[in-house]
Design an enzyme around this catalytic site. Structure first.
Site, mmCIF file in Angstrom:
data_model
loop_
_atom_site.group_PDB
_atom_site.id
_atom_site.type_symbol
_atom_site.label_atom_id
_atom_site.label_comp_id
_atom_site.label_asym_id
_atom_site.label_seq_id
_atom_site.Cartn_x
_atom_site.Cartn_y
_atom_site.Cartn_z
ATOM 1 N N GLY A 87 97.155 70.699 70.647
ATOM 2 C CA GLY A 87 98.143 69.785 70.072
ATOM 3 C C GLY A 87 98.858 69.066 71.206
ATOM 4 N N GLY A 121 93.834 84.349 61.720
ATOM 5 C CA GLY A 121 92.871 83.256 61.533
ATOM 6 C C GLY A 121 91.429 83.731 61.479
ATOM 7 N N ARG A 168 85.127 79.297 65.329
ATOM 8 C CA ARG A 168 84.422 78.739 66.490
ATOM 9 C C ARG A 168 83.805 79.805 67.389
ATOM 10 N NH1 ARG A 168 89.511 74.909 67.847
ATOM 11 N NH2 ARG A 168 90.514 76.476 66.523
ATOM 12 N N SER A 172 61.020 123.182 95.880
ATOM 13 C CA SER A 172 60.822 121.898 95.195
ATOM 14 C C SER A 172 60.239 122.123 93.811
ATOM 15 C CB SER A 172 59.852 121.034 95.997
ATOM 16 O OG SER A 172 60.445 120.694 97.214
ATOM 17 N N LEU A 191 100.524 85.913 65.994
ATOM 18 C CA LEU A 191 99.609 85.443 64.940
ATOM 19 C C LEU A 191 98.183 85.925 65.240
ATOM 20 C CD1 LEU A 191 100.796 81.750 64.415
ATOM 21 C CD2 LEU A 191 101.799 83.908 63.567
ATOM 22 N N ASN A 210 67.673 122.346 79.382
ATOM 23 C CA ASN A 210 68.884 122.839 78.722
ATOM 24 C C ASN A 210 68.772 122.840 77.205
ATOM 25 O OD1 ASN A 210 68.787 120.018 78.834
ATOM 26 N ND2 ASN A 210 70.996 119.825 78.610
ATOM 27 N N TYR A 211 67.682 122.298 76.677
ATOM 28 C CA TYR A 211 67.611 122.082 75.229
ATOM 29 C C TYR A 211 66.307 122.658 74.707
ATOM 30 C CZ TYR A 211 67.863 119.423 70.836
ATOM 31 O OH TYR A 211 67.918 119.048 69.521
ATOM 32 N N GLY A 240 97.185 78.327 57.325
ATOM 33 C CA GLY A 240 97.599 77.609 58.530
ATOM 34 C C GLY A 240 98.625 78.394 59.327
ATOM 35 N N LYS A 275 87.961 87.500 65.806
ATOM 36 C CA LYS A 275 88.147 86.870 67.126
ATOM 37 C C LYS A 275 89.062 87.687 68.028
ATOM 38 C CE LYS A 275 90.649 82.948 67.701
ATOM 39 N NZ LYS A 275 90.884 81.497 67.881
#
Ligand code: UD1
Ligand code: CA
Length: 508
Positions: free
Chosen positions: A149, A12, A16, A432, A9, A413-414, A85, A23
């Protein structure tokens, strides 16, 4: 024996959760709750798997289809147009089965994400143990039963009914045996009982749970079996996956974010513990998050605050962390990865990474290579024993073996239009603070000077210099910035030097 079907299932509203996202698409340990549930169902290799969808089905259906494709399973989608339900949802699920299907139906909900196939199999066995049973309910006894339940029993201890939280009568609140929402049904009973449900309850819904009272009214047998009994049976049968979650959390439902967090924690704890049992040292299990698809070799040491996600595969005797997130990263034997964020990368055996490295997709580092501190890499191959130790950006680059890039190497690179590649041959050592303006190639064994901006290819073995010779303009500060602290400091030193020079002349 007739076929078995699993009905899931997932229709739903999940009110909450207070989320725009469905969900069942919220994730636990990197997988959607829906995927966890479908995997548990498919692991049983049942004849049919039906997923009932409804609320936000335009988002849920493509995910079901993708999971089915990924697992190579035929998943039947049954649409519950209106969410009337769980009883109505179950009836929709039955409509996804072949006409006259008369096997057993195992039913679960996609908001019970940690249910595993070992428990489902034992639930089915328990259901089969007494022939003619209409329903077998999987129950548990949580410390706080609120929201679930409750199982009510008659004077002789037989299950009478399931009473929903909002329908509890005086005295029933204390019942701590609760319905997990996972059941095994005789298909014929489920079909006839769901056709006879009514909405005469606090929520005005068609409750699946009323199928139990209907079975009793028809003098059918109803069975309840506790999760711990099923886990024990699975273990006795030798069918219990090491990373399965045990106890109540195995059947805990997720209705809100607090419960989502609780099951995520339980799931992670189980996975982390299984790696420790398999020979991985995990210094701080509480801050180590490992997803189900991850593999880790023995004798690897994991420091605090590490997240290992997706298909990450870590070799033996590595050191990972602290403060490291790896998603789909392959790490070779004995590599050391410190304070690193990496995605879709391959790191060779004996390599060292970090602290503070950012590995973007397509990074490949060779055996014994190094990607050091404040280094970002992307779509680049760095060869064996090659090192990018400090403060660098390496993108769209191929680096040979035995290379050492000086601190502050940048591959440009761009050019605002397209990405270009930089190629650096074997045994190159650069000065460096170099910029490599791609496309450009540095030949084998070449060297570059400090601060060079390399715009043209460098032949093998050459020294490339691009910086103009330094020129010092003596006295510039005192002339052009008189009265500043810099001019005063310079003047002090220069007058001392003059006095010195004068004294030396006298001596000479
Ligand atoms: C349900 C059970 C409760 C049990 C608990 C266990 C009922 C009436 N109650 O309560 O006894 O203790 O699960 O976690 O069954 N769904 C649909 N269509 C609908 C309504 C729900 O597909 O019309 C799906 C939901 O997506 C969800 C599942 O059924 O995956 C359960 O629904 P939810 O509303 O979460 O029921 P709970 O109140 O948790
Ligand atoms: Ca629920």
């Amino acid at each position: 024996m007739s076929e078995t079907a699993v009905v899931i299932l997932a229709a739903g509203a999940g009110t909450r959760m207070r989320s725009k996202k469905a969900k069942v698409l919220h994730r636990v340990g990197g997988r959607t709750m829906l995927e966890h549930t479908i995997r548990a169902a498919c692991d049983l290799a049942p004849g049919h798997v039906v997923v009932v969808v409804g609320h936000q089905r335009e988002e849920v259906i493509p995910v079901v289809e993708q999971i089915g494709e990924q697992l190579g399973q035929n998943l039947v989608i049954a649409v519950q147009d209106e969410q009337l339900g769980t009883g109505h949802a179950a009836a929709c699920g039955l409509s996804g089965l072949p006409d006259g299907f008369d096997g057993d139906v195992l039913l679960t909900a996609a908001d019970v994400p940690l249910l595993n196939s070992d428990v489902l199999r034992e639930l089915h066995n328990a259901h089969l143990a007494t022939s003619g049973t209409a329903v077998t309910i999987l129950t548990f006894r949580p410390e706080n039963p609120f929201g679930y339940g409750r199982i009510t029993r008659d004077a002789s201890g037989d299950v009478d009914a399931i009473v929903e939280q909002k329908d509890l009568q005086t005295g029933q609140h204390e019942i701590n045996e609760v319905n997990s929402g996972v059941y095994a049904f005789d298909a014929a009973h489920l079909r006839s009982a769901t056709a006879n449900l009514n909405t005469d309850n606090a929520q005005g819904e068609l409750y699946l749970t009323d199928v139990v009272a209907i079975a009793r009214s028809e003098a059918r047998h109803v069975h309840a079996v506790e999760i711990n009994t099923l886990i024990a049976a699975a273990k006795t049968a030798g069918a219990w996956a090491d990373a399965n979650v045990t106890g109540d959390m195995c059947v805990a439902g997720v209705n809100d974010r607090a419960q989502l967090s609780a099951v995520s924690r339980a799931y992670n704890d189980a996975i982390v513990a299984s790696h420790m049992r398999a020979g991985v040292t995990i210094e701080d299990p509480a801050t180590t998050w490992i997803e189900a698809g991850v593999t880790i070799g023995p004798d690897t040491l994991i420091y605090p605050n590490v997240q290992l996600r997706g298909t990450t595969a870590i070799g033996e005797a590595c050191e990972i962390g602290p403060d490291t997130t790896l998603t789909n990263v392959t790490v070779g034997t004995a590599a050391v990865v410190i304070r690193t964020h990496g995605t879709d990368a391959e790191l060779g055996a004996g390599s060292t990474i970090g602290p503070f490295a950012y590995l973007r997709p397509g990074t490949k580092l060779g055996v014994k290579g190094k990607i050091g501190t404040f280094v970002e890499t992307k779509n680049s191959t760095i060869g064996e024993r090659s090192k990018v130790p400090h403060l660098s950006y390496i993108g769209d680059t191929t680096i040979g073996t035995g290379v050492n890039l000086g601190a502050g190497a940048i591959t440009a690179n761009y050019d605002d239009i397209a990405k270009h590649r930089t190629e650096i041959g074997d045994e190159v050592h650069t000065g460096s603070h170099n910029v490599f303006v791609a496309p450009v190639r540095i030949g084998e064994g070449a060297k570059t000077g400090a601060g060079a901006v390399i715009r043209k290819d460098v032949p093998a073995g050459a020294l490339a210099l691009s910086v103009a010779p330094q020129r010092n303009v003596e006295g510039w500060v005192e002339t052009n910035r008189p009265g500043t602290a810099a001019a005063d400091a310079a003047a002090r030193v220069r007058s001392a030097q003059k006095a010195d020079d004068g004294a030396q002349e006298e001596d000479g």
